[in-house]
Design an enzyme around this catalytic site. Structure first.
Site, PDB file in Angstrom:
ATOM      1  N   SER A 238      -7.480  -3.239  -1.133  1.00  0.00           N
ATOM      2  CA  SER A 238      -6.447  -3.709  -0.213  1.00  0.00           C
ATOM      3  C   SER A 238      -5.718  -2.505   0.356  1.00  0.00           C
ATOM      4  CB  SER A 238      -5.461  -4.612  -0.954  1.00  0.00           C
ATOM      5  OG  SER A 238      -4.636  -3.808  -1.776  1.00  0.00           O
ATOM      6  N   LYS A 239      -4.775  -2.795   1.216  1.00  0.00           N
ATOM      7  CA  LYS A 239      -4.007  -1.729   1.893  1.00  0.00           C
ATOM      8  C   LYS A 239      -3.410  -0.728   0.905  1.00  0.00           C
ATOM      9  CE  LYS A 239      -2.800  -2.513   6.495  1.00  0.00           C
ATOM     10  NZ  LYS A 239      -3.177  -3.838   6.949  1.00  0.00           N
ATOM     11  N   ARG A 240      -3.077  -1.218  -0.285  1.00  0.00           N
ATOM     12  CA  ARG A 240      -2.500  -0.326  -1.289  1.00  0.00           C
ATOM     13  C   ARG A 240      -3.400   0.877  -1.567  1.00  0.00           C
ATOM     14  NH1 ARG A 240      -2.797  -2.448  -6.277  1.00  0.00           N
ATOM     15  NH2 ARG A 240      -4.150  -4.072  -5.490  1.00  0.00           N
ATOM     16  N   HIS A 241      -4.712   0.660  -1.388  1.00  0.00           N
ATOM     17  CA  HIS A 241      -5.664   1.718  -1.715  1.00  0.00           C
ATOM     18  C   HIS A 241      -5.920   2.677  -0.554  1.00  0.00           C
ATOM     19  CE1 HIS A 241      -6.824  -1.640  -4.511  1.00  0.00           C
ATOM     20  NE2 HIS A 241      -6.581  -0.654  -5.344  1.00  0.00           N
ATOM     21  N   GLY A 242      -5.296   2.421   0.594  1.00  0.00           N
ATOM     22  CA  GLY A 242      -5.517   3.304   1.743  1.00  0.00           C
ATOM     23  C   GLY A 242      -5.893   2.494   2.964  1.00  0.00           C
TER      24      GLY A 242
END
Ligand code: GLU
Length: 481
Positions: A238-242
């Site tokens: 998800s966005k948390r990962h980049g």
């Protein structure tokens, strides 16, 4: 074997993301490897959340990745008549029925099932009522009540679901729009799709779709469900990962062939080979090498793959990207020939095109705009060094052949005559020419900068040092322009 037909059916409710791109890639490769057909279909039945802007963005990303399609893009929003036709056929043959239960009533049934420890589902209340159309009524499939629904997954193997676990799912909503399962099966069947490769987040839909194929009398395609891409923390990517969107990677300076290379390895392998060109992938791709285990997204590896593809390019292929990135940074235009000479010096040193542009900045900056860090000048330019640089400057102006080897010879002679070491002058020269302590090899950098820039920059630093009255190797306050 009949002709292979694959498809990529994104919903235009967001940009093309990494997971979608990998799905598209596998379908594209399978079709290309087998001289089959690859179809692009935009699944925009959810008219509220689908936008033209996202459709355009997805097409742009596909284009950039080089995933060309043979048919389409088809738009589901323009195919409603086909879905209605098939729903009518199911109603006629008694394989579907109208249901008048309200959403609240259905929720109560689901709740009741939960309380009994069963899977929440619609209880079939309207199944045998033989209702006709009416406001608020949905159409449901008359799903088999017993037995199993079975399919052979190309990646996960045999898959069987007990039909008692599934309910009479909705084919057409009360507002007359078809559901995803209905539209996808009608399209896949009518478009002659022979193989569906998609993320395993869809595997729970597949038994329902198999039931629909059977009810509609269509031949089943092959199904293959690829494991989801996870972040380094093993949670769904998800966005948390980049960055998630493919176009963001373009922005950051990844090459399309590098992203393709990286994505294909998230689930597919060919021995222990890591680097592939797209053409080679088309040759080597096979479903047999798709893996079953979850794939972890690793930005460092993507950077490495990108750096390798950057290294393997001809400088002329990267010059355009360099020019446009420098332009975006607001730097004055440099000519293409100059850019083509800069590129090979930086190719081994960068991981992205953005880094290429960053590291090329000192080449592109007009001499008078190069900034020097006060501390660097203080630390590296003693009175003694200033004297040597003045003498060297005079020799550089006279040098016949301003090439790497000509410069090496000149400097070697210069050092020998004075009995000093290269170490003494290398960093000061580098700093004067680039404004930095690190750069590509000094002599190749000088050759590419050319005589005019080299002598201008050296003179300018010497003047700046003079203007600040050097005493005991230290300079005064300001070195700006
Ligand atoms: N539109 C669906 C999605 O984007 C397609 C799923 C499928 O491949 O059937 O998830």
């Amino acid at each position: 074997m009949s002709k292979i037909v694959t498809r990529f059916p994104p919903s235009p409710t967001g940009h093309l993301h990494i997971g979608g791109a990998r799905t598209a890639l596998f379908n594209w490769l399978y079709a290309r490897h087998n001289q089959g057909t690859f179809i692009l279909r935009i699944e925009d039945t959810d008219t509220e959340r689908s936008t033209r802007e996202m459709t355009d963005s997805i097409l742009e990303a596909m284009d950039w990745l080089g995933l060309d399609w043979d048919e389409g893009p088809y738009f589901q929003s323009r195919r409603f008549a086909l879905y209605q036709e098939q729903i009518e056929a199911l109603l006629q043959s008694g394989r579907a029925y109208y249901c008048r239960c309200t959403p609240e009533e259905v929720e109560a049934m689901r709740q009741e099932a939960r309380q009994k420890g069963e899977k929440p589902k619609y209880n079939g209340r309207c199944r045998d009522l033989d209702l006709g159309p009416g406001p608020g009524r949905v159409v449901r499939l008359k799903a088999p009540l017993s037995g199993q629904t079975v399919f052979q997954d190309l990646i996960k193997g045999a898959n069987a679901v007990d039909n008692r676990e599934l309910d009479d799912f909705i084919l057409r909503r009360a507002d007359n729009t078809p559901t995803y399962n209905l539209a996808v099966v009608v399209d896949d069947a009518l478009m002659g799709i022979t193989c569906i490769l998609r993320g395993d987040d869809h595997i729970s839909n597949t038994p329902k779709q198999v039931m629909l194929y059977q009810a509609l009398g269509f031949a089943l395609p092959d199904f293959g469900h690829v494991p989801m891409i996870l972040g380094p923390d093993k949670k769904r990517l998800s966005k948390r990962h980049g960055a998630m969107s493919v176009l963001e990677y373009r922005e950051q300076g990844y090459l399309p062939e590098a992203l393709i290379n990286y994505l294909v390895r998230l689930g597919w392998s060919h021995g222990d080979q890591e680097l592939f060109e797209p053409k080679e992938l088309v040759d080597k791709f096979s479903l047999n090498n798709l893996g079953k285990s979850a794939c972890i997204f690793n930005l460092e590896k993507l950077d490495w793959v990108n750096s390798q593809h950057i290294k393997n390019k001809q400088p002329a292929e990267l010059a355009g990207a360099l020019l446009s990135r420098l332009h975006k940074k607001g730097l004055p235009e440099i000519d293409r020939g100059y850019a083509e000479k800069i590129v090979p010096l930086l190719q081994p040193r960068v991981r992205t095109l953005e880094q290429l542009a960053e590291q090329a900045t000192f080449f592109a900056l007009p001499d008078q705009d190069l900034d020097y860090d006060r501390e660097l000048l203080e630390n590296y330019f003693t009175v003694e060094i200033k004297g040597y640089l003045q003498e060297l400057l005079a020799e550089l102006k006279r040098l016949d052949e301003f090439s790497q080897s000509g410069l090496e010879d000149l400097v070697a002679g210069f050092l020998k005559e004075r009995g000093i070491k290269f170490k003494l002058l290398a960093q000061p020269i580098r700093i004067a020419l680039t404004g930095k302590k690190a750069s590509p090899g000094l002599f190749e950098t000088m050759e590419v900068l050319g005589r005019e820039r080299v002598t201008n920059r050296l003179s300018r630093v010497l003047e700046m040092l003079d203007a600040n009255r050097i005493s005991s190797g230290k300079v005064g306050d300001s070195y700006g322009i």
